[in-house]
Design a protein around this motif. Structure first.
Motif, PDB file in Angstrom:
ATOM      1  N   LYS A 259       0.831  -1.202   0.000  1.00  0.00           N
ATOM      2  CA  LYS A 259       0.000   0.000   0.000  1.00  0.00           C
ATOM      3  C   LYS A 259       0.863   1.249   0.000  1.00  0.00           C
ATOM      4  O   LYS A 259       0.608   2.206  -0.737  1.00  0.00           O
ATOM      5  CB  LYS A 259      -0.907   0.013   1.231  1.00  0.00           C
ATOM      6  CG  LYS A 259      -2.028  -1.000   1.218  1.00  0.00           C
ATOM      7  CD  LYS A 259      -2.869  -0.817   2.481  1.00  0.00           C
ATOM      8  CE  LYS A 259      -4.004  -1.816   2.529  1.00  0.00           C
ATOM      9  NZ  LYS A 259      -4.809  -1.664   3.772  1.00  0.00           N
ATOM     10  N   ALA A 260       1.907   1.245   0.823  1.00  0.00           N
ATOM     11  CA  ALA A 260       2.777   2.421   0.927  1.00  0.00           C
ATOM     12  C   ALA A 260       3.474   2.698  -0.403  1.00  0.00           C
ATOM     13  O   ALA A 260       3.550   3.851  -0.856  1.00  0.00           O
ATOM     14  CB  ALA A 260       3.800   2.217   2.037  1.00  0.00           C
ATOM     15  N   ASN A 261       4.006   1.665  -1.021  1.00  0.00           N
ATOM     16  CA  ASN A 261       4.717   1.856  -2.280  1.00  0.00           C
ATOM     17  C   ASN A 261       3.785   2.289  -3.403  1.00  0.00           C
ATOM     18  O   ASN A 261       4.158   3.085  -4.268  1.00  0.00           O
ATOM     19  CB  ASN A 261       5.457   0.577  -2.672  1.00  0.00           C
ATOM     20  CG  ASN A 261       6.685   0.346  -1.808  1.00  0.00           C
ATOM     21  OD1 ASN A 261       7.229   1.292  -1.254  1.00  0.00           O
ATOM     22  ND2 ASN A 261       7.111  -0.901  -1.699  1.00  0.00           N
ATOM     23  N   ASN A 262       2.564   1.754  -3.400  1.00  0.00           N
ATOM     24  CA  ASN A 262       1.617   2.181  -4.427  1.00  0.00           C
ATOM     25  C   ASN A 262       1.130   3.600  -4.181  1.00  0.00           C
ATOM     26  O   ASN A 262       0.810   4.318  -5.123  1.00  0.00           O
ATOM     27  CB  ASN A 262       0.446   1.201  -4.506  1.00  0.00           C
ATOM     28  CG  ASN A 262       0.720   0.070  -5.478  1.00  0.00           C
ATOM     29  OD1 ASN A 262       0.657   0.252  -6.688  1.00  0.00           O
ATOM     30  ND2 ASN A 262       1.054  -1.105  -4.947  1.00  0.00           N
ATOM     31  N   SER A 263       1.077   4.017  -2.937  1.00  0.00           N
ATOM     32  CA  SER A 263       0.733   5.404  -2.641  1.00  0.00           C
ATOM     33  C   SER A 263       1.804   6.342  -3.184  1.00  0.00           C
ATOM     34  O   SER A 263       1.498   7.380  -3.802  1.00  0.00           O
ATOM     35  CB  SER A 263       0.582   5.596  -1.127  1.00  0.00           C
ATOM     36  OG  SER A 263       0.286   6.938  -0.823  1.00  0.00           O
ATOM     37  N   LYS A 264       3.077   5.968  -2.988  1.00  0.00           N
ATOM     38  CA  LYS A 264       4.176   6.764  -3.539  1.00  0.00           C
ATOM     39  C   LYS A 264       4.130   6.756  -5.065  1.00  0.00           C
ATOM     40  O   LYS A 264       4.414   7.767  -5.715  1.00  0.00           O
ATOM     41  CB  LYS A 264       5.509   6.210  -3.058  1.00  0.00           C
ATOM     42  CG  LYS A 264       5.736   6.330  -1.560  1.00  0.00           C
ATOM     43  CD  LYS A 264       7.047   5.659  -1.153  1.00  0.00           C
ATOM     44  CE  LYS A 264       7.239   5.713   0.345  1.00  0.00           C
ATOM     45  NZ  LYS A 264       8.480   4.987   0.764  1.00  0.00           N
ATOM     46  N   ARG A 265       3.776   5.615  -5.634  1.00  0.00           N
ATOM     47  CA  ARG A 265       3.687   5.510  -7.096  1.00  0.00           C
ATOM     48  C   ARG A 265       2.632   6.473  -7.637  1.00  0.00           C
ATOM     49  O   ARG A 265       2.845   7.159  -8.638  1.00  0.00           O
ATOM     50  CB  ARG A 265       3.361   4.077  -7.495  1.00  0.00           C
ATOM     51  CG  ARG A 265       3.101   3.901  -8.986  1.00  0.00           C
ATOM     52  CD  ARG A 265       2.783   2.470  -9.322  1.00  0.00           C
ATOM     53  NE  ARG A 265       3.975   1.637  -9.311  1.00  0.00           N
ATOM     54  CZ  ARG A 265       4.172   0.591  -8.525  1.00  0.00           C
ATOM     55  NH1 ARG A 265       3.246   0.239  -7.644  1.00  0.00           N
ATOM     56  NH2 ARG A 265       5.267  -0.117  -8.594  1.00  0.00           N
ATOM     57  N   ARG A 266       1.486   6.525  -6.987  1.00  0.00           N
ATOM     58  CA  ARG A 266       0.430   7.431  -7.435  1.00  0.00           C
ATOM     59  C   ARG A 266       0.897   8.884  -7.363  1.00  0.00           C
ATOM     60  O   ARG A 266       0.587   9.698  -8.236  1.00  0.00           O
ATOM     61  CB  ARG A 266      -0.828   7.221  -6.603  1.00  0.00           C
ATOM     62  CG  ARG A 266      -1.551   5.910  -6.900  1.00  0.00           C
ATOM     63  CD  ARG A 266      -2.838   5.781  -6.085  1.00  0.00           C
ATOM     64  NE  ARG A 266      -3.621   4.646  -6.526  1.00  0.00           N
ATOM     65  CZ  ARG A 266      -3.473   3.404  -6.062  1.00  0.00           C
ATOM     66  NH1 ARG A 266      -2.546   3.156  -5.121  1.00  0.00           N
ATOM     67  NH2 ARG A 266      -4.227   2.425  -6.510  1.00  0.00           N
ATOM     68  N   GLU A 267       1.624   9.216  -6.302  1.00  0.00           N
ATOM     69  CA  GLU A 267       2.150  10.576  -6.182  1.00  0.00           C
ATOM     70  C   GLU A 267       3.101  10.893  -7.330  1.00  0.00           C
ATOM     71  O   GLU A 267       3.071  11.990  -7.902  1.00  0.00           O
ATOM     72  CB  GLU A 267       2.862  10.736  -4.837  1.00  0.00           C
ATOM     73  CG  GLU A 267       1.941  10.685  -3.628  1.00  0.00           C
ATOM     74  CD  GLU A 267       2.706  10.742  -2.314  1.00  0.00           C
ATOM     75  OE1 GLU A 267       3.946  10.921  -2.369  1.00  0.00           O
ATOM     76  OE2 GLU A 267       2.084  10.621  -1.252  1.00  0.00           O
ATOM     77  N   GLN A 277      -5.941  12.980 -12.356  1.00  0.00           N
ATOM     78  CA  GLN A 277      -6.327  12.231 -11.160  1.00  0.00           C
ATOM     79  C   GLN A 277      -7.232  11.055 -11.533  1.00  0.00           C
ATOM     80  O   GLN A 277      -7.104   9.956 -10.978  1.00  0.00           O
ATOM     81  CB  GLN A 277      -7.062  13.145 -10.184  1.00  0.00           C
ATOM     82  CG  GLN A 277      -7.444  12.479  -8.867  1.00  0.00           C
ATOM     83  CD  GLN A 277      -6.231  12.098  -8.051  1.00  0.00           C
ATOM     84  OE1 GLN A 277      -5.427  12.942  -7.695  1.00  0.00           O
ATOM     85  NE2 GLN A 277      -6.098  10.810  -7.725  1.00  0.00           N
ATOM     86  N   ASP A 281      -6.458   7.164 -10.760  1.00  0.00           N
ATOM     87  CA  ASP A 281      -7.429   6.423  -9.945  1.00  0.00           C
ATOM     88  C   ASP A 281      -7.790   5.077 -10.580  1.00  0.00           C
ATOM     89  O   ASP A 281      -8.358   4.211  -9.896  1.00  0.00           O
ATOM     90  CB  ASP A 281      -8.699   7.248  -9.745  1.00  0.00           C
ATOM     91  CG  ASP A 281      -8.490   8.403  -8.776  1.00  0.00           C
ATOM     92  OD1 ASP A 281      -7.481   8.401  -8.051  1.00  0.00           O
ATOM     93  OD2 ASP A 281      -9.346   9.315  -8.761  1.00  0.00           O
TER      94      ASP A 281
END
Length: 340
Positions: A259-267, A277, A281
């Motif tokens: 989850k953390a890495n995919n959050s960074k990826r989205r950023e 966006q 999404d």
């Protein structure tokens, strides 16, 4: 056209070439629970042999019985209904009061079936139009996003190339994902510019694309029957594929990681790439349904389960998050230690 119906078409051509008479039966409409979707095919040969299916078995048995009695020899194209009443639904094993409408063609035109197969082999999407009153069948060009049509008089089914899956990364998870996806009717492509992985890729039936991930996505010309799954766990490769795939009409785009890495990826995708966006999404990351996956084949199952849910219009996101957490990814993927 799914893999089961492709098998039906191949069998129909062989039976026709051998001089056999057979009927073609198509699922036109379903109500309630039904084991096979609208458009599914079954062929029933004059000696009782069957290829394909329209239900879980009971209806096939009844169709075989009716064919053996000579019921389908005379007359033209017709509509068959099963499960109209609760008693009949129970008799034929249709759960939840399910009902089926079937279109039966007692002697389909072998030349048109051959033409259909040839057009599919060249990558075309084709509408097969059947007029119930006259039995006339025509083939017309189709396009991505088309769906089956049935108004009680005319049945239009869509046929064409298998669903496509582009896998980024030729690691261990990819091997299981490619094999399982082929069983579900996907035409599988693999892209991995890392020679230490790509040179050892030997999964039968798959096609390698010798390009960088973003070029591979562009080369394939993704459509609504395409999916992309990035599994290298290396942002230098995965992000290249995602920035193109998320702008495409592909029905599913996923990426491995916590989850953390995919959050960074989205950023990253929002900050450094020309993505909106809404496009970001669309990313399924962490990829797959949360089924407690701990091994490469289990992770592959979770990915295909989510792909299937999305393809079938179901909400695939469960409230608890990812199919694989960061510890599981690290145990299964040798590239999990790369910074994301």
């Amino acid at each position: 056209m799914d893999s089961l119906d492709t098998q039906v078409l191949d069998a129909a051509r062989k039976w026709a070439a051998a001089g056999h008479r057979f009927a073609l039966i198509t699922v036109a409409r379903t109500w309630g629970s039904a084991p096979r979707p609208p458009g599914a095919w079954m062929i029933l040969r004059d000696d009782g042999q069957v290829q394909g299916s329209v239900s879980g078995g009971c209806i096939e048995d009844d169709l075989i019985r009716r064919a053996a009695s000579g019921e389908f020899v005379d007359g033209g194209t017709r509509l068959l209904r099963y499960g109209v009443t609760a008693d009949e639904a129970h008799r034929f094993g249709l759960p939840c009061g399910g009902t089926l409408e079937l279109v039966l063609e007692p002697a389909p035109d072998a030349a048109l079936l051959e033409q259909l197969a040839q057009r599919i082999s060249t990558g075309q999407l084709v509408h097969r139009r059947v007029a119930l009153a006259s039995g006339a069948v025509t083939l017309e060009g189709g396009s991505a996003g088309d769906s089956q049509q049935w108004d009680g008089q005319t049945l239009v089914t869509l046929h064409g190339p298998a669903w496509r899956l582009l896998i980024i990364g030729a690691g261990q998870i990819s091997r299981y994902l490619a094999t399982m996806a082929q069983a579900l009717g996907y035409r599988v492509y693999i892209c991995d510019p890392r020679s230490e992985y790509a040179d050892g890729w030997d999964v039968p039936g798959t096609e390698r694309i010798a390009a960088m991930p973003d070029d591979a996505v562009t080369e394939l010309g993704l459509d609504p029957r395409s999916a992309v799954v990035a599994l290298t766990h290396d942002p230098k490769l995965d992000d290249l594929a995602l920035l193109e795939a998320l702008k495409s009409p592909a029905f599913y785009v996923g990426a491995l990681g916590s989850k953390a890495n995919n959050s960074k990826r989205r950023e990253r995708l929002l900050q450094y790439f020309d993505l909106s966006q809404a496009e970001v999404d669309r990313l399924h990351g962490p990829v797959g349904l949360p089924i407690g996956s701990r091994t490469p084949p289990e992770i592959a199952v979770s990915i295909l389960a989510e792909m299937t849910a999305v393809k079938n219009g179901q909400n695939s996101r469960w409230p608890l998050g990812a199919a694989v957490d960061s510890m599981i990814v690290e145990a299964a993927d040798p590239y999990a230690c790369k910074a994301t």
